[in-house]
Design a protein around this motif. Structure first.
Motif, mmCIF file in Angstrom:
data_model
loop_
_atom_site.group_PDB
_atom_site.id
_atom_site.type_symbol
_atom_site.label_atom_id
_atom_site.label_comp_id
_atom_site.label_asym_id
_atom_site.label_seq_id
_atom_site.Cartn_x
_atom_site.Cartn_y
_atom_site.Cartn_z
ATOM 1 N N SER A 8 13.857 33.458 26.288
ATOM 2 C CA SER A 8 13.848 32.481 27.376
ATOM 3 C C SER A 8 14.485 33.053 28.641
ATOM 4 N N THR A 9 15.595 33.733 28.488
ATOM 5 C CA THR A 9 16.345 34.237 29.635
ATOM 6 C C THR A 9 15.569 35.263 30.441
ATOM 7 N N PHE A 10 14.852 36.138 29.752
ATOM 8 C CA PHE A 10 14.126 37.212 30.425
ATOM 9 C C PHE A 10 12.637 36.908 30.579
ATOM 10 N N ALA A 11 12.273 35.650 30.458
ATOM 11 C CA ALA A 11 10.849 35.289 30.462
ATOM 12 C C ALA A 11 10.152 35.637 31.767
ATOM 13 N N ASP A 12 10.818 35.479 32.892
ATOM 14 C CA ASP A 12 10.148 35.611 34.186
ATOM 15 C C ASP A 12 10.497 36.875 34.955
ATOM 16 N N VAL A 13 11.712 37.380 34.795
ATOM 17 C CA VAL A 13 12.165 38.524 35.584
ATOM 18 C C VAL A 13 12.694 39.611 34.644
ATOM 19 N N PRO A 14 12.011 40.757 34.555
ATOM 20 C CA PRO A 14 12.398 41.799 33.607
ATOM 21 C C PRO A 14 13.478 42.731 34.135
ATOM 22 N N VAL A 15 14.431 42.174 34.863
ATOM 23 C CA VAL A 15 15.502 42.993 35.442
ATOM 24 C C VAL A 15 16.843 42.324 35.163
ATOM 25 N N MET A 16 17.803 43.129 34.735
ATOM 26 C CA MET A 16 19.161 42.647 34.543
ATOM 27 C C MET A 16 20.091 43.457 35.435
ATOM 28 N N GLY A 17 21.022 42.790 36.089
ATOM 29 C CA GLY A 17 22.040 43.501 36.852
ATOM 30 C C GLY A 17 23.143 43.947 35.910
ATOM 31 N N ILE A 18 23.646 45.152 36.101
ATOM 32 C CA ILE A 18 24.771 45.632 35.289
ATOM 33 C C ILE A 18 25.747 46.340 36.222
ATOM 34 N N PHE A 19 26.976 45.825 36.268
ATOM 35 C CA PHE A 19 27.942 46.296 37.256
ATOM 36 C C PHE A 19 29.217 46.736 36.559
ATOM 37 N N ARG A 20 29.327 48.046 36.378
ATOM 38 C CA ARG A 20 30.421 48.634 35.598
ATOM 39 C C ARG A 20 31.541 49.138 36.486
ATOM 40 N N ARG A 21 32.743 48.556 36.298
ATOM 41 C CA ARG A 21 33.967 49.045 36.913
ATOM 42 C C ARG A 21 33.824 49.274 38.414
ATOM 43 N N GLN A 22 33.302 48.260 39.094
ATOM 44 C CA GLN A 22 33.104 48.328 40.538
ATOM 45 C C GLN A 22 34.232 47.632 41.297
ATOM 46 N N GLY A 23 35.125 46.982 40.572
ATOM 47 C CA GLY A 23 36.148 46.194 41.238
ATOM 48 C C GLY A 23 35.618 44.809 41.561
ATOM 49 N N LEU A 24 36.527 43.872 41.763
ATOM 50 C CA LEU A 24 36.127 42.476 41.930
ATOM 51 C C LEU A 24 35.269 42.252 43.174
ATOM 52 N N GLU A 25 35.729 42.736 44.323
ATOM 53 C CA GLU A 25 35.010 42.455 45.568
ATOM 54 C C GLU A 25 33.599 43.042 45.565
ATOM 55 N N ARG A 26 33.480 44.315 45.181
ATOM 56 C CA ARG A 26 32.159 44.950 45.202
ATOM 57 C C ARG A 26 31.245 44.351 44.126
ATOM 58 N N THR A 27 31.801 44.039 42.967
ATOM 59 C CA THR A 27 30.973 43.441 41.917
ATOM 60 C C THR A 27 30.409 42.113 42.383
ATOM 61 N N MET A 28 31.224 41.315 43.055
ATOM 62 C CA MET A 28 30.737 40.034 43.548
ATOM 63 C C MET A 28 29.645 40.246 44.594
ATOM 64 N N GLN A 29 29.803 41.241 45.460
ATOM 65 C CA GLN A 29 28.777 41.537 46.465
ATOM 66 C C GLN A 29 27.462 41.937 45.806
ATOM 67 N N LEU A 30 27.544 42.801 44.801
ATOM 68 C CA LEU A 30 26.342 43.246 44.099
ATOM 69 C C LEU A 30 25.697 42.099 43.338
ATOM 70 N N ALA A 31 26.518 41.273 42.712
ATOM 71 C CA ALA A 31 25.984 40.135 41.960
ATOM 72 C C ALA A 31 25.257 39.161 42.882
#
Length: 208
Positions: A8-31
């Protein structure tokens, strides 16, 4: 539970974001950038207490959009309570550990184990997992996905590790159901290269 959730989760968009050890501010920006172009789900790898802080913040922001965030790099049962408390909706592992996988599902957290060999794929399937993380995808390559789908056609691979906007489509063409990307969401040119697999309709989909 795991199969139904990811189907169900991946039904429409075959892309997942993965943000490893980017720090809080940058991870939030990327998300935020990933959500804005239509990505519906993402993973925050957790290796220490700082990562738990990031996971909680991203999970809270995702919840406001009606979306889920998972915890990655789950290699022990002891991590599960902490990531669940931080708001993780699912877990991802770099390898297949039957105890960790079963414990995650028992806690109500769908799980994607990592695989890199036919033996690991077979063991994960025997344990009831068909959504598997092909890791490291950059080293395995699209041909590995294609070959493994021969004996294991029921597997739904999530290509993770070194996938880029330039190589994402080749993994999908080889049979992957999902590709995981990270820093690409900080670059408009890179995002544009994902246009074919991030349909405008996905970006316009209202939160659940």
């Amino acid at each position: 539970m795991t199969d139904a959730y990811f189907q169900s989760t991946f039904a429409d968009v075959p892309v997942m974001g993965i943000f490893r050890r980017q720090g809080l501010e940058r991870t939030m920006q990327l998300a935020e950038a990933a959500w804005d172009v239509g990505v519906r789900i993402m993973e925050v790898p957790v290796m220490d207490s700082e990562d738990l802080v990031v996971l909680r913040a991203v999970a809270d922001a995702a919840r406001d959009r009606g979306l889920d965030v998972g915890a990655g790099t789950i290699v022990s049962v002891e991590q599960l309570d902490a990531v669940a408390a931080a708001g993780a909706a699912f877990t991802v592992a770099p390898g297949f550990d039957a105890e960790v996988a079963a414990a995650s599902v028992a806690r109500g957290l769908p799980h994607i184990p990592g695989v890199a060999t036919g033996s690991e794929v077979q063991a994960a399937l025997r344990a009831g997992f068909t959504w598997l993380k092909a890791f490291p995808a950059e080293r395995l390559g699209p041909a590995w996905i294609r070959h493994l789908h021969g004996p294991f056609p029921q597997v739904r691979f999530v290509a993770t590790g070194g996938v880029t906007p330039e190589t994402a489509q080749s993994f999908l063409d080889a049979g992957c159901r999902v590709v995981a990307l990270g820093s690409a969401f900080d670059n408009e040119e890179q995002i544009a290269k994902l246009g074919a697999i991030l349909p405008r309709s996905a970006a316009a989909t209202p939160p659940r």
